[in-house]
Design a protein around this motif. Sequence first.
Motif, PDB file in Angstrom:
ATOM      1  N   ASP A   1       0.833  -1.205   0.000  1.00 26.37           N
ATOM      2  CA  ASP A   1       0.000   0.000   0.000  1.00 26.37           C
ATOM      3  C   ASP A   1       0.870   1.258   0.000  1.00 26.37           C
ATOM      4  O   ASP A   1       0.536   2.261  -0.640  1.00 26.37           O
ATOM      5  CB  ASP A   1      -0.922   0.009   1.217  1.00 26.37           C
ATOM      6  N   VAL A   2       1.965   1.211   0.742  1.00 28.57           N
ATOM      7  CA  VAL A   2       2.892   2.347   0.750  1.00 28.57           C
ATOM      8  C   VAL A   2       3.442   2.579  -0.657  1.00 28.57           C
ATOM      9  O   VAL A   2       3.550   3.726  -1.118  1.00 28.57           O
ATOM     10  CB  VAL A   2       4.047   2.108   1.746  1.00 28.57           C
ATOM     11  N   LYS A   3       3.770   1.514  -1.358  1.00 27.04           N
ATOM     12  CA  LYS A   3       4.272   1.634  -2.727  1.00 27.04           C
ATOM     13  C   LYS A   3       3.214   2.235  -3.649  1.00 27.04           C
ATOM     14  O   LYS A   3       3.521   3.069  -4.510  1.00 27.04           O
ATOM     15  CB  LYS A   3       4.716   0.271  -3.244  1.00 27.04           C
ATOM     16  N   LEU A   4       1.956   1.832  -3.467  1.00 27.53           N
ATOM     17  CA  LEU A   4       0.872   2.393  -4.273  1.00 27.53           C
ATOM     18  C   LEU A   4       0.727   3.893  -4.030  1.00 27.53           C
ATOM     19  O   LEU A   4       0.556   4.677  -4.965  1.00 27.53           O
ATOM     20  CB  LEU A   4      -0.442   1.683  -3.944  1.00 27.53           C
TER      21      LEU A   4
ATOM     22  N   GLY B   1       6.935  16.058   6.254  1.00 30.89           N
ATOM     23  CA  GLY B   1       7.041  17.138   5.277  1.00 30.89           C
ATOM     24  C   GLY B   1       7.860  16.727   4.059  1.00 30.89           C
ATOM     25  O   GLY B   1       8.672  15.805   4.105  1.00 30.89           O
ATOM     26  N   HIS B   2       7.613  17.420   2.951  1.00 27.93           N
ATOM     27  CA  HIS B   2       8.322  17.099   1.714  1.00 27.93           C
ATOM     28  C   HIS B   2       8.745  18.399   1.034  1.00 27.93           C
ATOM     29  O   HIS B   2       8.089  19.434   1.158  1.00 27.93           O
ATOM     30  CB  HIS B   2       7.427  16.292   0.782  1.00 27.93           C
ATOM     31  N   SER B   3       9.859  18.346   0.316  1.00 21.45           N
ATOM     32  CA  SER B   3      10.395  19.548  -0.321  1.00 21.45           C
ATOM     33  C   SER B   3       9.582  19.952  -1.550  1.00 21.45           C
ATOM     34  O   SER B   3       8.886  19.142  -2.150  1.00 21.45           O
ATOM     35  CB  SER B   3      11.861  19.323  -0.710  1.00 21.45           C
ATOM     36  N   TRP B   4       9.703  21.237  -1.905  1.00 22.00           N
ATOM     37  CA  TRP B   4       8.991  21.771  -3.063  1.00 22.00           C
ATOM     38  C   TRP B   4       9.919  22.678  -3.865  1.00 22.00           C
ATOM     39  O   TRP B   4      10.895  23.217  -3.348  1.00 22.00           O
ATOM     40  CB  TRP B   4       7.731  22.522  -2.644  1.00 22.00           C
ATOM     41  N   LYS B   5       9.597  22.823  -5.134  1.00 19.20           N
ATOM     42  CA  LYS B   5      10.427  23.608  -6.043  1.00 19.20           C
ATOM     43  C   LYS B   5      10.105  25.099  -5.884  1.00 19.20           C
ATOM     44  O   LYS B   5       8.943  25.497  -5.944  1.00 19.20           O
ATOM     45  CB  LYS B   5      10.170  23.182  -7.481  1.00 19.20           C
ATOM     46  N   ILE B   6      11.132  25.893  -5.703  1.00 20.94           N
ATOM     47  CA  ILE B   6      10.937  27.321  -5.520  1.00 20.94           C
ATOM     48  C   ILE B   6      10.647  27.965  -6.877  1.00 20.94           C
ATOM     49  O   ILE B   6      11.476  27.896  -7.795  1.00 20.94           O
ATOM     50  CB  ILE B   6      12.174  27.966  -4.878  1.00 20.94           C
ATOM     51  N   PRO B   7       9.470  28.586  -7.036  1.00 24.65           N
ATOM     52  CA  PRO B   7       9.106  29.192  -8.326  1.00 24.65           C
ATOM     53  C   PRO B   7      10.125  30.245  -8.767  1.00 24.65           C
ATOM     54  O   PRO B   7      10.615  31.037  -7.957  1.00 24.65           O
ATOM     55  CB  PRO B   7       7.747  29.846  -8.041  1.00 24.65           C
ATOM     56  N   GLY B   8      10.453  30.226 -10.036  1.00 21.67           N
ATOM     57  CA  GLY B   8      11.356  31.224 -10.590  1.00 21.67           C
ATOM     58  C   GLY B   8      12.822  30.938 -10.360  1.00 21.67           C
ATOM     59  O   GLY B   8      13.677  31.727 -10.770  1.00 21.67           O
ATOM     60  N   SER B   9      13.140  29.834  -9.700  1.00 15.68           N
ATOM     61  CA  SER B   9      14.535  29.477  -9.455  1.00 15.68           C
ATOM     62  C   SER B   9      14.926  28.325 -10.366  1.00 15.68           C
ATOM     63  O   SER B   9      14.078  27.696 -11.002  1.00 15.68           O
ATOM     64  CB  SER B   9      14.752  29.073  -7.994  1.00 15.68           C
TER      65      SER B   9
ATOM     66  N   THR C   1       3.349  15.749  -9.014  1.00 21.04           N
ATOM     67  CA  THR C   1       4.398  16.435  -9.768  1.00 21.04           C
ATOM     68  C   THR C   1       3.877  17.105 -11.036  1.00 21.04           C
ATOM     69  O   THR C   1       4.647  17.733 -11.760  1.00 21.04           O
ATOM     70  CB  THR C   1       5.501  15.425 -10.150  1.00 21.04           C
ATOM     71  N   ARG C   2       2.583  17.016 -11.295  1.00 17.78           N
ATOM     72  CA  ARG C   2       2.018  17.578 -12.530  1.00 17.78           C
ATOM     73  C   ARG C   2       2.176  19.097 -12.596  1.00 17.78           C
ATOM     74  O   ARG C   2       2.393  19.658 -13.664  1.00 17.78           O
ATOM     75  CB  ARG C   2       0.541  17.223 -12.663  1.00 17.78           C
ATOM     76  N   GLY C   3       2.019  19.760 -11.486  1.00 16.04           N
ATOM     77  CA  GLY C   3       2.031  21.213 -11.497  1.00 16.04           C
ATOM     78  C   GLY C   3       3.394  21.846 -11.339  1.00 16.04           C
ATOM     79  O   GLY C   3       3.511  23.055 -11.160  1.00 16.04           O
ATOM     80  N   ASP C   4       4.473  21.051 -11.372  1.00 17.26           N
ATOM     81  CA  ASP C   4       5.840  21.542 -11.238  1.00 17.26           C
ATOM     82  C   ASP C   4       6.044  22.305  -9.929  1.00 17.26           C
ATOM     83  O   ASP C   4       6.740  23.314  -9.878  1.00 17.26           O
ATOM     84  CB  ASP C   4       6.221  22.436 -12.430  1.00 17.26           C
ATOM     85  N   PHE C   5       5.394  21.803  -8.863  1.00 15.73           N
ATOM     86  CA  PHE C   5       5.594  22.401  -7.543  1.00 15.73           C
ATOM     87  C   PHE C   5       6.332  21.411  -6.642  1.00 15.73           C
ATOM     88  O   PHE C   5       7.371  21.714  -6.081  1.00 15.73           O
ATOM     89  CB  PHE C   5       4.246  22.788  -6.923  1.00 15.73           C
ATOM     90  N   TYR C   6       5.783  20.208  -6.524  1.00 18.89           N
ATOM     91  CA  TYR C   6       6.450  19.165  -5.760  1.00 18.89           C
ATOM     92  C   TYR C   6       7.425  18.408  -6.660  1.00 18.89           C
ATOM     93  O   TYR C   6       7.176  18.218  -7.845  1.00 18.89           O
ATOM     94  CB  TYR C   6       5.437  18.167  -5.200  1.00 18.89           C
ATOM     95  N   GLN C   7       8.517  17.953  -6.061  1.00 17.11           N
ATOM     96  CA  GLN C   7       9.396  17.052  -6.790  1.00 17.11           C
ATOM     97  C   GLN C   7       8.967  15.615  -6.502  1.00 17.11           C
ATOM     98  O   GLN C   7       8.167  15.370  -5.595  1.00 17.11           O
ATOM     99  CB  GLN C   7      10.843  17.266  -6.364  1.00 17.11           C
ATOM    100  N   SER C   8       9.483  14.692  -7.259  1.00 20.67           N
ATOM    101  CA  SER C   8       9.161  13.293  -7.011  1.00 20.67           C
ATOM    102  C   SER C   8       9.730  12.873  -5.665  1.00 20.67           C
ATOM    103  O   SER C   8      10.662  13.496  -5.147  1.00 20.67           O
ATOM    104  CB  SER C   8       9.704  12.413  -8.133  1.00 20.67           C
ATOM    105  N   TRP C   9       9.171  11.821  -5.099  1.00 16.08           N
ATOM    106  CA  TRP C   9       9.530  11.378  -3.755  1.00 16.08           C
ATOM    107  C   TRP C   9       9.917   9.910  -3.836  1.00 16.08           C
ATOM    108  O   TRP C   9       9.108   9.076  -4.270  1.00 16.08           O
ATOM    109  CB  TRP C   9       8.325  11.556  -2.823  1.00 16.08           C
ATOM    110  N   SER C  10      11.138   9.575  -3.447  1.00 15.49           N
ATOM    111  CA  SER C  10      11.560   8.180  -3.511  1.00 15.49           C
ATOM    112  C   SER C  10      10.755   7.350  -2.515  1.00 15.49           C
ATOM    113  O   SER C  10      10.351   7.847  -1.460  1.00 15.49           O
ATOM    114  CB  SER C  10      13.053   8.044  -3.217  1.00 15.49           C
ATOM    115  N   TYR C  11      10.545   6.094  -2.864  1.00 12.52           N
ATOM    116  CA  TYR C  11       9.801   5.203  -1.975  1.00 12.52           C
ATOM    117  C   TYR C  11      10.479   5.096  -0.620  1.00 12.52           C
ATOM    118  O   TYR C  11       9.822   5.166   0.423  1.00 12.52           O
ATOM    119  CB  TYR C  11       9.677   3.819  -2.620  1.00 12.52           C
ATOM    120  N   GLU C  12      11.803   4.951  -0.622  1.00  8.22           N
ATOM    121  CA  GLU C  12      12.539   4.770   0.625  1.00  8.22           C
ATOM    122  C   GLU C  12      12.409   5.983   1.531  1.00  8.22           C
ATOM    123  O   GLU C  12      12.165   5.852   2.739  1.00  8.22           O
ATOM    124  CB  GLU C  12      14.021   4.495   0.336  1.00  8.22           C
ATOM    125  N   ASN C  13      12.538   7.178   0.949  1.00  7.57           N
ATOM    126  CA  ASN C  13      12.472   8.389   1.760  1.00  7.57           C
ATOM    127  C   ASN C  13      11.057   8.654   2.249  1.00  7.57           C
ATOM    128  O   ASN C  13      10.846   9.046   3.397  1.00  7.57           O
ATOM    129  CB  ASN C  13      12.981   9.587   0.962  1.00  7.57           C
TER     130      ASN C  13
END
Length: 322
Positions: free
Chosen positions: A12-15, A121-129, A25-37
């Motif tokens: 279920d965690v993998k799903l 919490g999870h990291s996000w892409k800083i707009p304009g950077s 990740t569709r909106g270019d705000f969040y980055q992908s998140w590895s399963y392990e992390n």
Amino acid sequence: MLKYRKIENDNDVKLINELWNEESTRGDFYQSWSYENMKEEVFNNKFFKSDLCYLAFDNDLFVGYILGFVKDDNVGYFHSVIIKENYRRTHIATNLFELLKEAYKKYEIKRVRCVYLCPGGHSWKIPGSKNHLHPSVPAIPFNSLVYFFLTSVGFYVQGQIDAFYINLKKYQMSEKITSRIQELKEKGITFGYYDPKIHYGLKETCENLGHRNAEEIVNKNIANGDNRPYLVALKDNKVIGYTGYLYNESDGRAHLDGVYLHSEYRGGGIGKCMFNVLCEESRKNGSEYMSFFTGLENIARYIYISATGKIVQSFAILAWDL
């Protein structure tokens, strides 16, 4: 046929991880998140409870989930809800929320919040950077899909947090700040790195600020061989303020503990100068950028603006009362 159930196992965690990487990740705000992390930060978190995580399926197809936390402070925290794109607006998110709502009630909490205190919490892409990241989301981005959903099911805006960004590669101290630093120097107020052999007053300033163990921790670190620079404001050799340790994160982000000044010395521009000195020293130290957030009512924002800090994203602190 739609069906719902609590999380059960690592599959279920993998799903959930796959759906996060597909949809968030569709909106270019969040980055992908590895399963392990993701597993370590969220599902191995000491506050994770399986009865606060529900999954939705269309027959055998996984189409969405919802996740919450309850911490030791007896406050609930909302983490995330994600629905597969072609299954949205079919009441799945609302049904998941109803299940989560009933689960929250078992813990006899009074309020559920969306704020930076939430685990996982999870990291996000800083707009304009260019590939610059902030390590965690402080609340819910205004006008995002999840913002509109949560407000539709009863959450209300409790406050606002603004995220600031400074491109340190382009940072240059203004003439106004340079002049003010010189004026302060003539009054015996300077900025430098803490040396317990020369400087005194750190303990008193920490106590004035309510940071009771900070001085003890700094001196213990020094005794243990930690030679990272610790930027302070000084009146002669007396510590009257500090921004904390100066070092770079692995991605080139400058570390920032905060801007702290003894109450007797506020209002004279010392905080602004101290922060600008930190930016300059961080730039010299090879930092690429600095990012941080502060509340809408926090006057520290004017300190950040003085150093070319720009608001790049605003977040809503949301709450829902049971």
